[in-house]
Design a protein around this motif. Structure first.
Motif, PDB file in Angstrom:
ATOM      1  N   ILE A   1       0.722  -1.079  -0.093  1.00 51.26           N
ATOM      2  CA  ILE A   1      -0.104  -0.105   0.069  1.00 51.26           C
ATOM      3  C   ILE A   1       0.841   1.163  -0.040  1.00 51.26           C
ATOM      4  CG2 ILE A   1      -1.809   1.329   1.446  1.00 51.26           C
ATOM      5  CD1 ILE A   1      -3.084  -1.552   2.143  1.00 51.26           C
ATOM      6  N   GLN A   2       1.877   1.321   0.546  1.00 51.84           N
ATOM      7  CA  GLN A   2       2.826   2.359   0.464  1.00 51.84           C
ATOM      8  C   GLN A   2       3.209   2.518  -1.143  1.00 51.84           C
ATOM      9  OE1 GLN A   2       6.672   1.951   2.696  1.00 51.84           O
ATOM     10  NE2 GLN A   2       5.729   1.096   4.664  1.00 51.84           N
ATOM     11  N   LYS A   3       3.440   1.697  -2.032  1.00 51.04           N
ATOM     12  CA  LYS A   3       3.730   1.835  -3.286  1.00 51.04           C
ATOM     13  C   LYS A   3       2.609   2.298  -3.961  1.00 51.04           C
ATOM     14  CE  LYS A   3       6.205  -1.666  -5.094  1.00 51.04           C
ATOM     15  NZ  LYS A   3       6.744  -3.023  -5.457  1.00 51.04           N
ATOM     16  N   ALA A   4       1.395   1.912  -3.481  1.00 51.53           N
ATOM     17  CA  ALA A   4       0.231   2.318  -4.200  1.00 51.53           C
ATOM     18  C   ALA A   4       0.074   3.820  -3.954  1.00 51.53           C
ATOM     19  CB  ALA A   4      -1.184   1.584  -3.705  1.00 51.53           C
ATOM     20  N   SER A   5       0.162   4.278  -2.898  1.00 47.27           N
ATOM     21  CA  SER A   5       0.303   5.650  -2.494  1.00 47.27           C
ATOM     22  C   SER A   5       1.321   6.428  -3.273  1.00 47.27           C
ATOM     23  CB  SER A   5       0.671   5.859  -0.973  1.00 47.27           C
ATOM     24  OG  SER A   5      -0.795   5.591   0.127  1.00 47.27           O
TER      25      SER A   5
END
Length: 253
Positions: free
Chosen positions: A59-63
């Motif tokens: 989810i970090q990468k999605a942000s």
């Protein structure tokens, strides 16, 4: 009765998480509609943030992708207004407190109401500081979702007092992410919550397969699936609508 409460009526609720604006706003709009049509009961939309402390790498990468693509809070609000014309599914925002304060909490909640957001989850807002948003949430009928972690068992009664919508029960210590096995004593967490409130419970953090979801649904009234969906979005980008829909249809609670 609120839209969130209705989602738990007479059945187990499947709650799906996506990061707003990943890979772009247009795909987010299409994805919400597709998930609603594929059997999801509630959709949680993460507001992309540069320092998502509770999130794992997925989810970090999605942000990061969403922010690089130009996603802003205002663009998300505009997108959700369009979404609301096509579906009545309960929608939640997941946001850290900093973006809300920067945007202005009164303005933020007012816009949430106008675009049809039903509830909000703020993982880095301590219970003792929940009043920072309480008045604005109440004024605009936004349900502030309480969270209970494995480390919070001695404070359950306090944490879920006056809880709205549902209780977000964190299945594992650490950050969000796909887990092959959930070792926390989920039954104890749920039992403690149910002893003090009739508000529905939903288990999140680490649920990534239909089998895990079914097992967790034995304990709670709902399950939350996030990183597994976001991984599909990462893999397929703008072509993620069909793969995500297929994945969701595999879940039967």
């Amino acid at each position: 009765m609120s839209r969130i409460s209705k989602a738990f009526e007479g059945k187990k609720a499947l709650i799906a998480f996506i990061t707003g604006g990943d890979p772009d706003i247009e795909t987010t709009e299409k994805l919400i509609i597709a998930m609603a049509n594929s059997g999801v009961d509630i959709i949680e939309i993460g507001i992309p943030f540069s320092d998502p402390a509770a999130e794992g790498i997925v989810i970090q990468k999605a942000s990061e992708r969403a922010l690089r693509g130009g996603c802003t809070v205002d663009k998300l609000f505009d997108a959700l207004k369009r979404v609301r014309e096509k579906t009545d599914i309960p929608l939640l925002f997941m946001s850290y407190i900093n973006p809300i304060f920067v945007y202005g909490k009164e303005r933020f909640m007012k816009n949430c109401k106008e675009c049809g957001i039903d509830g909000i989850i703020v993982p880095d807002l301590p219970f003792e500081e929940r009043d920072e948003l309480l008045a604005e949430c109440q004024q605009h009928s936004i349900e502030q979702i309480a969270m209970v972690a494995p480390t919070s068992l001695e404070r359950v009664e306090m944490l879920v007092k006056d809880a709205k919508g549902f209780i977000y029960c964190v299945s594992s210590l650490g950050v969000t992410g796909v887990r092959s096995e959930i070792k926390t004593d989920i039954a104890e967490i749920i039992d403690r919550v149910k002893a003090v409130t009739d508000t529905p419970t939903a288990i999140g953090f680490g649920i990534s397969t239909p089998q895990q979801a079914k097992e967790m649904a034995n304990f709670a009234q709902g399950v939350i699936v996030g990183s597994a969906i976001v991984k599909i979005i990462e893999k397929h980008g703008r072509d993620c609508i069909e793969p995500v829909s297929r994945f969701i249809k595999e879940f039967s609670l």
